[in-house]
Design an enzyme around this catalytic site. Sequence first.
Site, PDB file in Angstrom:
ATOM      1  CG  ASP A   1      -9.161 -31.216  47.455  1.00  0.00           C
ATOM      2  OD1 ASP A   1      -7.843 -30.905  47.582  1.00  0.00           O
ATOM      3  OD2 ASP A   1      -9.917 -31.893  48.046  1.00  0.00           O
TER       4      ASP A   1
ATOM      5  CG  ASP B   1      -5.176 -33.201  44.743  1.00  0.00           C
ATOM      6  OD1 ASP B   1      -6.256 -32.888  45.438  1.00  0.00           O
ATOM      7  OD2 ASP B   1      -6.304 -34.188  44.422  1.00  0.00           O
TER       8      ASP B   1
END
Length: 406
Positions: free
Chosen positions: A104, A292
């Site tokens: 992430d 992201d």
Amino acid sequence: MDGWRRMPRWGLLLLLWGSCTFGLPTDTTTFKRIFLKRMPSIRESLKERGVDMARLGPEWSQPMKRLALGNTTSSVILTNYMDTQYYGEIGIGTPPQTFKVVFDTGSSNVWVPSSKCSRLYTACVYHKLFDASDSSSYKHNGTELTLRYSTGTVSGFLSQDIITVGGITVTQMFGEVTEMPALPFMLAEFDGVVGMGFIEQAIGRVTPIFDNILSQGVLKEDVFSFYYNRDSENAQSLGGQIVLGGSDPQHYEGNFHYINLIKTGVWQIQMKGVSVGSSTLLCEDGCLALVDTGASYISGSTSSIEKLMEALGAKKRLFDYVVKCNEGPTLPDISFHLGGKEYTLTSADYVFQESYSSKKLCTLAIHAMDIPPPTGPTWALGATFIRKFYTEFDRRNNRIGFALAR
């Protein structure tokens, strides 16, 4: 289905199943390639089980969390992984204990469930647990760690051990989670998270794993890159890969186009507009965009997404926007203006059919997400965007590069 894709029931989550180098150079610097597979997201699993998402409450539609260490709470707002589609595998300890994790770029800490998690927490029963007593390299820390999601709180404590990722071993501080809510994590295919963000986002200023890798001088370049396979029809095909130390020219064409970060400390860039067809509809005066890898969809503020969906003729259904499937191929292109270049998605890139739905409605891979200051308001470019554009995260030059994926 002419001209666009069907989303299979197993979704687009990725399971890291191996790693190798692009070659075996004679010097000590190289870059590592991590192969990935696909698995279902939490939201897909809930829908497949017939769960009425409306009854779960609005907090389930808010893809945000707030991290805390001890008595300190961070202002970083991040994804809650309800729609996360990609995850991989790491080893922790000596000998390595294997965990499936989300890589992430929107966070910076590493955490996995702990063997000290009570079996009263059903989510822990369904996941691999780290057992410190089985690792000869484990070192106790004990500082409390809390991750406050919109859907519940995950908490535990910090520990230190050797982590193996992409064939590289590093000594890393990570969170051992001892409390986690059954929903949504009981249905998550992943066990934990590996944050690929900056130390500025790290709770407790814990050094992120990529920083520790860079300090060893084992990579060719101070970059990492993400490729997500756009072939959603074949569950056995290569799902994608993360490259540590470079990019894989097999999976992109042309040259990278780079955009500088707004500031050091977050993978966020300036966007100059969002167009539908030939008309710039949103962000005319400029706006921000996170890149992201922990998010599946493209997202923007509620007001922006409502305006975009009106232009597309999409209707809201619970937490999704939908169109009739036979209208999917006729929807216009959406372009994102980044660094003087337009990055265009066709309807084939942002419309998919949920195979577990009996209705002839198709979902748009675009969601509303209101992120407060200082990070927001901001757009977020997740897997929907990265599947089309191979993405390189350049730490040395504080920039992000995009190239057309293939």
